[in-house]
Enzyme design. Structure first.
Site, short mmCIF file in Angstrom:
data_model
loop_
_atom_site.label_atom_id
_atom_site.label_comp_id
_atom_site.label_asym_id
_atom_site.label_seq_id
_atom_site.Cartn_x
_atom_site.Cartn_y
_atom_site.Cartn_z
N ASN A 117 1.06 -1.23 0.66
CA ASN A 117 0.08 -0.17 -0.09
C ASN A 117 1.35 1.17 0.01
OD1 ASN A 117 -1.67 2.31 0.21
ND2 ASN A 117 -2.40 1.32 2.54
N LYS B 208 0.21 4.68 -0.43
CA LYS B 208 -0.44 5.59 -0.11
C LYS B 208 -0.44 6.65 -0.65
CE LYS B 208 0.19 3.42 4.65
NZ LYS B 208 0.11 2.94 6.36
N HIS C 270 -9.39 0.71 4.76
CA HIS C 270 -8.04 1.62 5.40
C HIS C 270 -8.56 2.26 6.35
CE1 HIS C 270 -3.66 2.45 5.98
NE2 HIS C 270 -4.03 1.38 5.98
N GLU D 247 -6.79 4.74 7.65
CA GLU D 247 -6.70 6.32 7.04
C GLU D 247 -7.67 7.16 6.66
OE1 GLU D 247 -2.59 5.32 5.75
OE2 GLU D 247 -1.88 4.89 7.70
N GLU E 210 -5.25 -4.76 10.54
CA GLU E 210 -4.19 -3.42 10.80
C GLU E 210 -4.80 -2.58 11.61
OE1 GLU E 210 -2.57 -2.49 6.39
OE2 GLU E 210 -3.84 -0.83 6.95
N GLY F 131 2.73 2.61 10.79
CA GLY F 131 3.99 3.64 10.64
C GLY F 131 4.81 4.06 11.89
N SER G 172 4.25 -2.06 10.18
CA SER G 172 5.26 -2.14 10.70
C SER G 172 5.54 -3.32 9.80
CB SER G 172 5.25 -1.42 12.10
OG SER G 172 5.09 -0.18 12.37
P1 13P Z 1 3.02 0.71 7.45
O1 13P Z 1 3.48 -0.91 7.03
O2 13P Z 1 3.45 1.96 6.87
O3 13P Z 1 3.31 0.52 9.06
O4 13P Z 1 1.72 0.91 6.99
C1 13P Z 1 0.27 -0.25 7.33
C2 13P Z 1 -0.41 -0.02 6.15
O5 13P Z 1 -1.37 0.50 7.10
C3 13P Z 1 -0.63 -0.70 4.76
O6 13P Z 1 -1.78 -0.40 4.98
#
Ligand code: 13P
Length: 250
Positions: free
Chosen positions: A10, A12, A96, A98, A168, A174, A214
């Site tokens: 992903n 982003k 997601h 976010e 997640e 992150g 992560s």
């Molecule tokens: P990270 O791997 O940067 O923690 O992000 C995870 C994520 O949100 C994947 O959709």
């Protein structure tokens, strides 16, 4: 039958079309011939055409990061399943955290998006997961059950055949804090039990549940060794070809 793991990137809001081409130029040789796992890259919409072209005839599929539930209309800033299909995109992330945290995505809109993706024949990767306060309050299982019940509302097992779920935990995204493999496996078991309630045993036993938060080349093999973990949804560590290839080849 063992579930084939799916390793998804992903990206982003990172990378231009030019950077996307550079990624695939370096990444594809690193994973060529890799058939053990399914590999998907989900770039921003503006990179989809470049990604599909670059990944053509390879073992890497391309996914969107969201999809609207209507086919077309006055919905500024949204894109539809048929628009993704027109670019030969095969997968799409929905729900997601976010989107939920920063863009008012609710369990109900996640469900609408999920249904639209399934109707269109896309493979949706439906994200669920608790925030830190919910985990600390002992509410993780309730939150996961609620998110699944609402997202899968009025979806039949037949329609849901391509569904993939991603667990997640928001506190692990992150932050460098990965859920331990055991803790992730426990959450996955809660999701699988809920899927059994909703879709039945046969469906739930073949449902792929990915872990995200992560994931790095250094922790991927311990996570993937858990029977309950059927792949990974990778953010930051998927932006670099070597690092993402390292995860794919855990
Ligand atoms: P990270 O791997 O940067 O923690 O992000 C995870 C994520 O949100 C994947 O959709």
């Amino acid at each position: 039958m063992p579930r084939k793991k799916l390793i998804a990137a992903n990206w982003k809001m990172y990378k231009t079309p030019e950077q996307t081409l550079a990624f695939f130029r370096d990444f594809l040789p690193l994973v060529s011939g890799h058939r053990r796992d399914e590999i998907v890259v989900c770039p921003p919409y503006t990179d989809l055409a470049a990604a599909v072209e670059a990944a053509k005839a390879s073992n890497v599929a391309v996914g969107g990061q969201n999809v609207h539930w209507k086919d077309e209309g006055a919905f500024t800033g949204e894109i539809s399943a048929s628009m993704l299909l027109a670019l030969n995109v095969t997968h799409v992330i929905v729900g997601h955290s976010e989107r939920r945290q920063y863009f008012c995505e609710t369990d109900d809109t996640v469900s609408l998006r999920l249904k639209a993706a399934l109707e269109a024949g896309l493979t949706p990767i439906c994200c669920v997961g608790e925030v830190l306060e919910e985990r600390e309050a002992g509410l993780t299982d309730d939150v996961l059950r609620r998110q699944c019940v609402r997202a899968f509302h009025s979806v039949s097992a037949k329609k849901a055949a391509k569904l993939v779920v991603a667990y997640e935990p928001v506190w692990a995204i992150g932050t460098g804090k990965t859920a331990t493999p055991e803790l992730a496996a426990e959450a996955h078991a809660v999701i699988r039990r809920e899927a059994t309630e909703i879709f039945g045993e046969a469906f739930a036993s073949s449902l792929r549940i990915l872990y995200g938060g992560s994931v790095k080349p250094e922790n991927a093999s311990a996570l993937m060794a858990e029977e309950e973990i059927d792949g990974a949804l990778v953010g930051g560590a998927s932006l670099d070809p070597k690092s993402f290839a390292g995860i794919v080849k855990y």
